[in-house]
Every structure is written in structure tokens, then in C-alpha cells.
Scaffold this active site. Sequence first.
Site, short mmCIF file in Angstrom:
data_model
loop_
_atom_site.label_atom_id
_atom_site.label_comp_id
_atom_site.label_asym_id
_atom_site.label_seq_id
_atom_site.Cartn_x
_atom_site.Cartn_y
_atom_site.Cartn_z
N CYS A 32 31.72 1.22 -22.48
CA CYS A 32 31.92 2.25 -21.78
C CYS A 32 31.94 2.13 -20.42
O CYS A 32 31.24 0.81 -19.80
CB CYS A 32 30.69 3.07 -21.84
SG CYS A 32 30.64 3.73 -23.70
N ARG A 56 37.71 -0.54 -19.94
CA ARG A 56 36.52 -0.92 -20.56
C ARG A 56 36.38 -0.34 -21.71
O ARG A 56 35.50 -0.80 -22.71
CB ARG A 56 35.29 -0.84 -19.69
CG ARG A 56 35.33 -1.73 -18.29
CD ARG A 56 34.18 -1.40 -17.45
NE ARG A 56 32.89 -1.46 -18.22
CZ ARG A 56 32.07 -2.55 -18.16
NH1 ARG A 56 32.23 -3.34 -17.42
NH2 ARG A 56 30.92 -2.50 -18.79
N TRP A 108 33.55 4.30 -25.08
CA TRP A 108 34.10 3.80 -26.36
C TRP A 108 33.00 3.87 -27.35
O TRP A 108 31.96 3.36 -27.51
CB TRP A 108 34.12 1.97 -25.87
CG TRP A 108 34.70 1.19 -27.21
CD1 TRP A 108 36.16 1.03 -27.50
CD2 TRP A 108 34.05 0.35 -28.01
NE1 TRP A 108 36.18 0.27 -28.36
CE2 TRP A 108 35.02 -0.24 -28.74
CE3 TRP A 108 32.78 0.15 -28.21
CZ2 TRP A 108 34.69 -1.19 -29.64
CZ3 TRP A 108 32.39 -0.71 -29.36
CH2 TRP A 108 33.43 -1.45 -29.99
N ASN A 156 25.76 3.87 -21.36
CA ASN A 156 26.20 2.77 -22.08
C ASN A 156 25.30 1.95 -22.63
O ASN A 156 24.52 1.43 -22.10
CB ASN A 156 27.21 2.00 -20.94
CG ASN A 156 27.90 0.63 -21.44
OD1 ASN A 156 28.17 0.71 -22.52
ND2 ASN A 156 28.28 -0.33 -20.64
N GLY A 157 25.56 1.67 -24.14
CA GLY A 157 24.43 0.85 -24.66
C GLY A 157 24.40 1.43 -25.97
O GLY A 157 25.06 2.54 -26.75
N GLU A 165 44.38 -18.54 -30.73
CA GLU A 165 44.48 -17.49 -29.76
C GLU A 165 45.87 -16.60 -29.79
O GLU A 165 45.96 -15.35 -29.50
CB GLU A 165 44.73 -18.23 -28.45
CG GLU A 165 44.93 -17.45 -27.02
CD GLU A 165 44.11 -16.32 -26.83
OE1 GLU A 165 42.81 -16.26 -27.46
OE2 GLU A 165 44.39 -15.37 -25.93
N LYS A 195 46.06 -12.58 -30.11
CA LYS A 195 47.20 -11.82 -29.25
C LYS A 195 47.83 -10.66 -30.17
O LYS A 195 48.12 -9.78 -29.83
CB LYS A 195 47.82 -12.63 -28.37
CG LYS A 195 47.11 -13.25 -27.41
CD LYS A 195 46.76 -12.20 -26.36
CE LYS A 195 45.42 -12.21 -25.72
NZ LYS A 195 44.35 -12.83 -26.24
N GLU A 213 45.85 -8.15 -31.82
CA GLU A 213 45.08 -7.21 -31.01
C GLU A 213 46.00 -6.07 -30.18
O GLU A 213 45.88 -5.14 -29.92
CB GLU A 213 44.05 -7.77 -30.20
CG GLU A 213 44.44 -8.67 -29.01
CD GLU A 213 43.35 -8.94 -28.16
OE1 GLU A 213 42.37 -8.28 -28.02
OE2 GLU A 213 43.55 -9.99 -27.34
N HIS A 224 45.51 -26.27 -48.55
CA HIS A 224 44.47 -26.35 -49.51
C HIS A 224 44.37 -24.69 -49.84
O HIS A 224 43.07 -24.56 -49.59
CB HIS A 224 43.18 -26.90 -48.74
CG HIS A 224 43.52 -28.35 -48.38
ND1 HIS A 224 43.39 -29.32 -49.24
CD2 HIS A 224 43.62 -28.73 -47.31
CE1 HIS A 224 43.59 -30.49 -48.81
NE2 HIS A 224 43.86 -30.38 -47.47
N LYS A 245 37.66 -3.81 -23.19
CA LYS A 245 37.81 -5.11 -22.56
C LYS A 245 36.57 -5.76 -22.42
O LYS A 245 36.57 -7.02 -22.42
CB LYS A 245 38.33 -4.61 -21.06
CG LYS A 245 38.34 -5.74 -20.35
CD LYS A 245 39.39 -6.74 -20.84
CE LYS A 245 39.79 -7.98 -19.67
NZ LYS A 245 40.74 -9.12 -20.52
C1 AGP Z 1 40.77 -11.14 -25.88
O1 AGP Z 1 42.15 -10.92 -25.88
C2 AGP Z 1 39.85 -10.10 -26.52
N1 AGP Z 1 40.04 -8.83 -25.74
C3 AGP Z 1 38.43 -10.40 -26.63
O2 AGP Z 1 38.54 -11.28 -27.87
C4 AGP Z 1 37.72 -11.14 -25.62
O3 AGP Z 1 38.17 -12.26 -25.40
C5 AGP Z 1 36.13 -11.27 -26.13
O4 AGP Z 1 35.77 -9.88 -26.25
C6 AGP Z 1 35.18 -12.16 -25.08
O5 AGP Z 1 35.17 -11.29 -23.86
P1 AGP Z 1 34.65 -12.10 -22.63
O6 AGP Z 1 35.53 -13.17 -22.06
O7 AGP Z 1 34.63 -11.05 -21.41
O8 AGP Z 1 33.02 -12.35 -22.92
#
Ligand code: AGP
Length: 617
Positions: A2, A27, A78, A104-105, A490, A494, A497, A513, A612
Site C-alpha cells: 500500500c 506500490r 494492495w 500499510n501492513g 528472470e 517477466k 508477471e 530429467h 511493486k
Molecule cells: C520483479 O519484476 C518483481 N516485481 C518482484 O519479483 C521483485 O523483484 C521482488 O518483489 C523483490 O523486490 P525488491 O527488489 O524491491 O526487494
Amino acid sequence: MCGIVGYVGGRKAAQLLLDGLRRLEYRGYDSAGLAMVAPGASDGFGLEVIRRVGHVAALMEAVPASQAGSTGIGHTRWATHGGVTEANAHPHVDGTERIAVIHNGIIENFAALRDHLQEEGVVFRSETDSEVLPHLIRKFYKGDPLEAARSALALVHGTWGIAVVFADHPGVMIAARNGSPLVVGKGDGETFLASDPHAIANYTRQVVYLEDREIVKITREGWEISRLDGRPVSHVLHELGIELGSSEKGLFPHYMLKEIHEQPESLSRCLLGRVVPETGGAKLGGFDLSPRDIVGIRRVGILGCGTSYHAGQVGAVAMEQLARLPAFAEIASEFRYRNPVIQADDLFLAVSQSGETADTMGAVQEAQTKGGRVMGVVNVVGSSIARTCGRGVYVHSGPEIAVASTKAFTSQVAALLVAALMFGRTRVLGPGEGRAFGDDLLAVPERMAGWLDTYGMAHHGPIIDAVELLTKARFVFFLGRGVSAAVAMEGALKLKEVAYIPCMSYPAAEMKHGPIALIDANTPVVAIVPNDLMRDKTLSNVQEVRARGARVILIHTEGDHEAARLAEVSIPVPKASALITPLLTVLPLQLFAYRAGLALGRDIDRPRNLAKSVTVE
Ligand code: AGP
């Protein structure tokens, strides 16, 4: 997670809060809301609370330009407890609707608190854990807003970043932090609050960071910070960096595409002054490690989540190759709970773009609890992980707004490669070897720029051809070996997500395997095969999946025509030494995700279900 903004001053709060929320939207963005302390119908003041499901734009439409009130709080949500509804949106108010709270939390004991309050006649109107807060504060409110909030939080277990306004107290805002970041900004006759300095960087550059279990009374003249137990606290003012300002999309349709194209510049910033050709080494002053300290290191552990974990995987391989140091990368949430064995001569690196990821913060604290040295490799200056580590390096990629991390990844990898060169030059490398690696690293931004000029905005060619295959796929495999295995992970993350396409990454040889059973003509395979020592072996694995009908998209070093011939779609990237190739082979994968997401009509910068900065476990 949030986003939180707050304002106390002489201007109209609503428009300032909306601007801050718009900057924080990445965020977390299920819903948004504002609460202003405004002149009421009678001669007193009341609360104006406006909430909307969806993006901040929906809230902006609902808030009249004439909205009065110069004390206010705003929130983007969020969802953690309760669905995405207006009733669950923040701010939440008490029964008298004269106290509003944003949070937030996660309140871990909210059920017990809710039951207790309901027994006292409180009527709840949401499914959220956060709603217990205004009712608890009301319970303890005897006219002093700070003490009421302090007493309420004494009963709460869990994490919070909260802001509270009281209709009885225009010109006062209470905020408190435990696990979720908050920063207070100093203005001229006005004071700001935010969960991320980025939200208020256009209004103030002077901020203080709240620490865990601190509470603050904010007025337009300033603030008073104290511990929850009442002890007064003072913090020094920090000056925010200039890079926080540049966070508009400019000519790009999405932040993600802008940030992909920013990589030559952000990478240059990350490397600036850190590679030292004269000695063939590198320097990371923030580590504050002497050569003797470096010689004494026996093992390196790199901790992170998601993309940051993938960067850590590249870093671990580089640390072993260049510095001949045992090194491992581990998912932070796994590390923190496995009671890890930590020795005094271990060194841990915590990799995080936001510097607020709860899982990574927990791993940092666990390592420190066991006497481990932890350095931050972080993007957001002054973030919680950076401050908890106390030492480390900033990767200087600038504000990364798109939820999908791109430029932060390449800057994190670069910073870890610089660290490996620094340790390697101290421990085993001669000046010539070190210089050759350093020169290769310094050449990457220009090579990146050239490649992006050719492929970055192309609407025809191999990137588009590959996306054609990917968007029609039932399932996609990403394969690579060594550092390219991390790049494969990676690339898969991408595509998942941003485009919501089911995919998996696997070390290329491991496919045999079991997972190869999934291969058929509807499972494209993206193979990352730079011209390194594992090229031939990986091409054998490419042959194995082709023999079973897979359509191969191959990322290879430019000029490797033999490799290109094995693929339906082949994409060349500039030549670089093996450990540096991730900075280049990741580029087409970033574009695959972007273009596939676009083709499938996804919300590119704010994909569904994601946030984020994940500040909850
Ligand atoms: C990456 O594209 C994602 N949004 C997510 O995996 C992100 O890398 C992860 O949450 C870690 O975030 P940070 O680098 O802010 O710790």
C-alpha cells in the site's frame, strides 16, 4: 504494497494527496482513498472521506477541485485482508466518523481485537484487519490524539505504517511505523508524510525516516517523534537525491518500456567511478572493507526475492569465478526461517530494488541476529533495508515505477559484478585480468544502447516474431546454463508477471530429467546461449527439445550463425565475457514480456495481483 501520503499545511490537501498517490500507485493499486479534515456544516470541523475501487484515476474523478481541508491523508491499497471493494478501501473511520486511519501492513491479532471491540458494541463495516485501528483509537481518545494512538498501538501485534487524522484536531496528523516504511518531509509552513520519498520529492527534499516502533505528531510547523513507550527521539534530516525527480513516462507509452530503454544510462550511473582501470580492480566505498577484510572473507551469501534473487544468482557465480570465494544465492524468505549456519567470516549481500521487501528485511535481521555481516545492494536511497544494513552500495538506477523490474535488475547484476571484481582483484586476479574484465564491463552501456536502438522499438523483426509464438503458447520454457540459467529464470518471471503466460525456467541440462515430457509443438523454448564455455552443451539441449517438436527462440552472441540456424527465431546480442552476458541476454527477454503483455492487453505497469514493493510476508 500500500501507498501512504499525508499533508498538514496551508494549501488544499486533496490535490497534493492525489498527486502523491498517483506517484505511489505502482506500490499497490486495488483501490484508493482520501480523508480530509475540513470545515463542517456547523462551526466545527468534520472529516470528508472519499474512496474508490480501481486506480487512482477513479479517485481523482471523485474528488472535487473545490475540496476544502488543509490536513489530510491518502492511501492506495494492495489487498491483504478482504476483497477489493469500496468498503474495504482505506481510510477507515471510527463509529463517530471523526477519526480516520490509513494502514500499510498486517495486524496479526486483528481477530481478537475485532471480537473484543464488537463485544463493546462497535459495528464493523469492512472485512479488513486495518479497521480495528480507528475503533481502538476512539476507545482510548480522551482529547489527546497522540496518546490515543499510542495506547491503541500498544495492543496491536503485527506490522504497520499508519496515518491518522482527527476532526477535533485540524492541523494535526499522527503517524507511526512498525515494519512498513514512513518518511516525514519538511516544507515551508507545511509538513508531508509518505510511505516512499518518491511521492513527496516534488514538494520537499528534506526528510526524516521513522524507525520501527516510533510514533510522530505532525503539524504544519514540524513534528515530535517518540518511541511507542514514550521516550522522545530525534532524527537528522536527510537530503533526497536529485534522481528521485525524474519519474514521468515522457514519450514512452509505459514506464516499463521507458525503464528498459533507460538501462544504458542507469548502468553507466551504477558503474561510474567504481571500476578502476588503473589498478585493474574496482571500489565500492559503501562496503567499507579494507583489502585485509576482503582477504578474510570465507563465504559470500546473496539474499533477495524475485528479480533481485535472480541478480543474486549471477552475483554468486561471478563471486566464485572471479574471487574464488564459495558463494551462494538464496531466496530470502527461505533463508530467514531455516536457522542458517553463519560464521564470523561470512559476508552477506542483501539485494533489493525497493529496500522495503519484508522477506529480504527478515533475512537481513536473521543474519545479523547470528552475527553475520550484511551489506545492502539497494536502489532506493534511505530505504529500510539500506539503513538496517548500515553499509552497502546503491545501484543508482533511479525510480523504477513499473512493477516489473528491468533497469534495477541490470544495475544489481552490475553492482554484484563490480563487487566480484573488487574481491577478485584483491584475492586472486592480476592487474591484466582485472583490467580486461573491467573494460568489458564499462563497454556494456554502449553495447546495450546499440542493441536497443536496433530492437527496442522495432515493430517488425525477431522480437515480434518471437512474441507471436509466445502469445499463442500453452506453456513456455526458458533454458540456460550457469549465469544464463539465472537469466532464464528472470525471463520466465517477466513473461509471467507482465503477460500472465504460464512458463517455467530450467537449467538446460536438467530438462532431460523429467520436464522434457512437457515439450510439444505448442511449447516454445527460449534458449539463452551466449558464446561461453557452455555454448556447445546448451546447443545439444536445444537439439533435444527441437527433436521433440519444440519451436526454439534462441538468444545468441552476434555472429554465431551455427547457433542461429537451430532456431525458428534467433536474436543476436553483442559479444561480452561470459559473466557479463546477463546484462545483454536479458534485454530481449524484457522486450518479450513487454510486447507480449501489450499484445494480450495486459496492464503493463501494474499487472494484476502484484505490487511493486512487497512489505508483507
Ligand atoms: C520483479 O519484476 C518483481 N516485481 C518482484 O519479483 C521483485 O523483484 C521482488 O518483489 C523483490 O523486490 P525488491 O527488489 O524491491 O526487494
